[in-house]
Design an enzyme around this catalytic site. Sequence first.
Site, PDB file in Angstrom:
ATOM      1  N   HIS A  91       0.811  -1.218   0.000  1.00 41.12           N
ATOM      2  CA  HIS A  91       0.000   0.000   0.000  1.00 41.12           C
ATOM      3  C   HIS A  91       0.844   1.267   0.000  1.00 41.12           C
ATOM      4  O   HIS A  91       0.334   2.353   0.231  1.00 41.12           O
ATOM      5  CB  HIS A  91      -0.937   0.020   1.205  1.00 41.12           C
ATOM      6  CG  HIS A  91      -2.006  -1.024   1.130  1.00 41.12           C
ATOM      7  ND1 HIS A  91      -2.847  -1.313   2.151  1.00 41.12           N
ATOM      8  CD2 HIS A  91      -2.342  -1.868   0.125  1.00 41.12           C
ATOM      9  CE1 HIS A  91      -3.657  -2.290   1.806  1.00 41.12           C
ATOM     10  NE2 HIS A  91      -3.366  -2.655   0.580  1.00 41.12           N
ATOM     11  N   ILE A  98       1.004   7.031   0.516  1.00 44.09           N
ATOM     12  CA  ILE A  98       0.478   5.921   1.309  1.00 44.09           C
ATOM     13  C   ILE A  98      -1.025   5.791   1.052  1.00 44.09           C
ATOM     14  O   ILE A  98      -1.768   6.763   1.158  1.00 44.09           O
ATOM     15  CB  ILE A  98       0.695   6.177   2.817  1.00 44.09           C
ATOM     16  CG1 ILE A  98       2.173   6.489   3.095  1.00 44.09           C
ATOM     17  CG2 ILE A  98       0.231   4.980   3.642  1.00 44.09           C
ATOM     18  CD1 ILE A  98       2.406   7.104   4.461  1.00 44.09           C
ATOM     19  N   CYS A  99      -1.451   4.592   0.701  1.00 44.26           N
ATOM     20  CA  CYS A  99      -2.881   4.361   0.480  1.00 44.26           C
ATOM     21  C   CYS A  99      -3.496   3.899   1.800  1.00 44.26           C
ATOM     22  O   CYS A  99      -3.437   2.723   2.157  1.00 44.26           O
ATOM     23  CB  CYS A  99      -3.082   3.302  -0.606  1.00 44.26           C
ATOM     24  SG  CYS A  99      -4.801   2.910  -0.919  1.00 44.26           S
ATOM     25  N   LEU A 100      -4.027   4.865   2.553  1.00 42.44           N
ATOM     26  CA  LEU A 100      -4.583   4.560   3.872  1.00 42.44           C
ATOM     27  C   LEU A 100      -5.768   5.496   4.081  1.00 42.44           C
ATOM     28  O   LEU A 100      -5.615   6.719   4.031  1.00 42.44           O
ATOM     29  CB  LEU A 100      -3.502   4.772   4.946  1.00 42.44           C
ATOM     30  CG  LEU A 100      -3.896   4.505   6.395  1.00 42.44           C
ATOM     31  CD1 LEU A 100      -4.263   3.039   6.588  1.00 42.44           C
ATOM     32  CD2 LEU A 100      -2.762   4.883   7.342  1.00 42.44           C
TER      33      LEU A 100
END
Lengths: 161, 357
Positions: A91, A98-100
Site C-alpha cells: 500500500h 500511502i494508500c490509507l
Amino acid sequence: MTSTSSPSRKALSKIACNRLQKELVEWQVSPPAGFKHKVTDNLQRWVVEVVGAPGTLYASETYQLQVDFPEHYPMEAPQVIFLHPAPLHPHIYSNGHICLDILYDSWSPAMTVSSVCISILSMLSSSTVKQRPADNDRYVKNCRNGRSPKETRWWFHDDKV
Amino acid sequence: MAAEEQEVRMEVEAVQAVYGDDCEIIHDFPPHLHVHITPRTADDSSQQFVEAILGILCDAQYPQKPPHVHIVDSKGLDENREKHLITTIENKAKELSSCLMLVALCEEAVELLSDMNHPEGNCPFCLYPLLVEDQSGTFAPFMKLMSCYHCFHSECIIRWWKWLQNEIIDSKQCDSTISTSAGNQREMEQQQQQNCPVCRKLFDAKDIEHILDYAGTNSSQPTDVIVEMDGDERKFLECESENNRRQQFESLLKLQQENSGLIEPRKEIVVVPGMYLPTTVMPTLAAIDAADEQHLDSGSTAPEAVDLNIPSNKATTSKHRDMNTRRKNRNHSSRRQPNVYPNRTQWIKKEAVSSDP
C-alpha cells in the site's frame, strides 16, 4: 524522485497552531512507541522517524515520514508521505504516497499525528509480503509533477493489510 | 446440591426483580447475566456521563468461586476507568466469597459509576481538558452526544459542524448540474446525521442544534448556512425594489436601535462560561423551526416528497409568508452582527494547490 509538494502553502491558522503546539507537547511527554520526532523550528512540517516493529518484516528498519499540515488542520487531514526510500509495502508507492483511508476520506479531527503514526506502523506490521502496489508505475508516473496524494481519488479495497 | 442450585436460581430472580429490563439473562444456570448499569441520576439521561453493561459469568462452583466480571459495552469510560471499575468489583467479589453476591456486585457498580459520573479527559478537537478553568475560575461550556456520550467543548464542535456544512455547500455547488430531487433528499439526510468524530457512531443533527443556539450564534444562522436559493429567488432578492425595501428597513431598524426601542436577544448572556448545557433529547423550539424551514426551502425543488414528516403542513401559505419575513430578518441580522460571518467563512475550504499542467 522524492515528493516534496505540500498540500497548501498557506500559513497555519491560529486554531491549527494551538492544536499543533498542544500535540507537540503531548508527543514530547509520551511519544508513540517506535517513533522519533526530528526537531525543527517548522511547526507546519514534521519529520518523524519510524522503526519497524520487532518480529515483523520491517523489524529494525528505519524510515522517515513527512507530515505537512494544512491551514485548517485538524478540520483538514495532514498530508503524510514517506521520504525516500519508502518501505516496500503493498500500500506504499515508491514515491512515498500511502494508500490509507484515514489520511483521506476517513480523516477525523479527533485524530492526531500520534494516532496516525500508530496506524501507519500497524499497517506496516501486518504486511506479509514486501512488494509495491500492483499499479505502482502508472501511479508514480501520474504524480510526476509533484502532485499531492490528497488530490488522488483513492480506492480503499483491502482491509487486511 | 439441589438446594444450593435452588438458592442461586432465586438470587438470579432477585437481580431480575431489582434491575427489570436492564438485566438480560444469557444463561439460567450456572447464571450468566448482562446488567445495564447507570449512575444514580434519577433516570435523567442529560445528567448522565457514563454507563456500562456488565457481564457476570458464574460457573458451577458459584458462590464458592467468585464470578467472572467483564464489560460488555460502555459509554463515557476510558480504558483506565473501565479497569478501575472491573478491579474494584472483582475485589468486592473476593471479599464476599461463598456468599450470594450478584445483587451486591451490581450495587457496587452503581456506586462506582455514580462516583465516576463526570466527563473526563480532553476535548478531542482542541486537546485541552474538557473541564478547563479560565482566569475567572469558570468553565468553558461543553456538550455530550447522546448516542455515544463523547463530550466536546461546545465551541469546538460547533466550529467543526459549520466546517462540514460549508463542505456540503461546496460540493453542492460543484455538481449543481446533476442535482435531482432524489439527490437533494439524500443530501438533506446527510446534513441531519453525522458521525461522531471519535467513534463514528451516527448522531442526529438535533443533538447539536440546541448548542448552535446557545453559542452566541444567532438562531437563524445554522439554517442560513444550509439554505439554498434557486436562480429566481436570488434574482428577486437582488432586484432594485428589494434592495430599496431592505434599505428602508435598515434605516428603520437603526432608528429604533438609536431610540432603544428594540428588544433584542441578549447574546452576551446566552452562554455564561461554566454554565452547564444539558443535552436534552427534545429539540428546542428554534430547532423545530429550523427543521421546518429547511423542509420548506427544499420544497421548491421537491414539493411532494419533503412534507412527509411535517405535522403542520396544513398552514403552508402562512408558513411561506412567515418564511419570507424570517428571511428578511436574516438579512438584517447579517448586517447587525458582522462578527458572525467572518467566523463562518474562516473555515471555508481552500482549494488545494493544483499540479502544474
